[in-house]
Design an enzyme around this catalytic site. Sequence first.
Site, mmCIF file in Angstrom:
data_model
loop_
_atom_site.group_PDB
_atom_site.id
_atom_site.type_symbol
_atom_site.label_atom_id
_atom_site.label_comp_id
_atom_site.label_asym_id
_atom_site.label_seq_id
_atom_site.Cartn_x
_atom_site.Cartn_y
_atom_site.Cartn_z
ATOM 1 C CB SER A 1 -2.863 -0.009 -0.745
ATOM 2 O OG SER A 1 -2.715 -1.362 -0.353
ATOM 3 N N GLY A 2 -0.439 -0.191 1.619
ATOM 4 C CA GLY A 2 0.842 -0.820 1.933
ATOM 5 C C GLY A 2 1.039 -2.138 1.224
ATOM 6 C CB SER A 3 -0.951 -5.277 1.014
ATOM 7 O OG SER A 3 -2.180 -4.746 0.569
ATOM 8 N N GLY B 1 -1.113 -2.759 5.244
ATOM 9 C CA GLY B 1 -0.079 -1.811 5.615
ATOM 10 C C GLY B 1 -0.658 -0.554 6.226
ATOM 11 C CB THR B 2 -3.366 1.782 5.175
ATOM 12 O OG1 THR B 2 -4.222 0.734 4.687
ATOM 13 C CG2 THR B 2 -2.666 2.447 4.002
#
Length: 344
Positions: free
Chosen positions: A91-93, A259-260
Amino acid sequence: MSQPLSFQLIDTHAGGDVSRIVIGGIAPLPGASVREQMHYLRDDADGLRRLLLEEPYGIPEMSVDLIVPATDPAAAAGYIIMEVMGYPIYSGSNTLCTATAVLESGIVQKQEGHQQFKLESPAGLVQIDARVENGVVEAITCEGLPSYIDTYQASIQVPGIGKVTYSIAYSGGFYALVDAAELGFSLVREEERALADCAHKIVEAIKAERGFSHYSLGDVGPLPFLHFMGPVEQIADDFYRSRSTTYVHPGVICRSTTGTGTSARLALMHHEGRIKPGDRLETVSLRETGFIGEFTGTHQEGSQAVVENTITGKSYVLARSEIVVNCDDPMVECQGLRHILKQD
């Protein structure tokens, strides 16, 4: 009366998505890799995720990241991501928040200016670039997972909506990508409930019709996510902007663009021939927060043209706290939790 147990948190948010970083109080988990430790949590200790995402401690819109020792010597720390839908491998965040937390907690010594280090996620090593100004972590840039388009411009009949055109990207999870305007949305905060309801219908219809398989991971479960795409505006020769929002669970729209989700957009823009290496896309959320994705290159994985990318954003520290777990509380479920809490 049982003795209350406790563990330590740093609450953070990136783009509005709250990530609760567990930095202490959890016993070592079995597993030769962070991925194996994630499987142990999922299969034998899901109580930690449920405790922090359900009443009375949390809400489903939050995420949880457990800091664990890295198993790869190149990494400063490992982390396991927990969300309402389960245990995503990336996960980006959550990565932005975890990187900030390891700096703010001293797990990685904060240095003025630019610094680099690696974290070990369940998906593998992640390069982190941090910018620190006057002791404040002002920006984190992390690698996005290699992303690609699985399905382009398919259509499906959705009950209550009609014909919907969608594409499918993989960027750490499978995403359905849909044009917001085609579905009557402007992507403003007042539409949040309607967006969640619409996305749920589309995702359920696609899940009922077909599944998806990753080129190397195989079956990674049914389609979980849907990303609404606003119009793309070109701001400069190498910079684009688009309103966006991501559905992750029945009733849950992410506060950030994710983010993804941003990586999935880059994969689609590359597939359509709209960007070149070095180009950036800023995705803007319903709450006017944003992440910047950069398309850094491509490589071939079998039949897939895979997009390499990075995600940049800022995470803010909200609180440092000690969670007290009293198993006598009728609202607290300690099954699947007690055995991983450190005992004094």
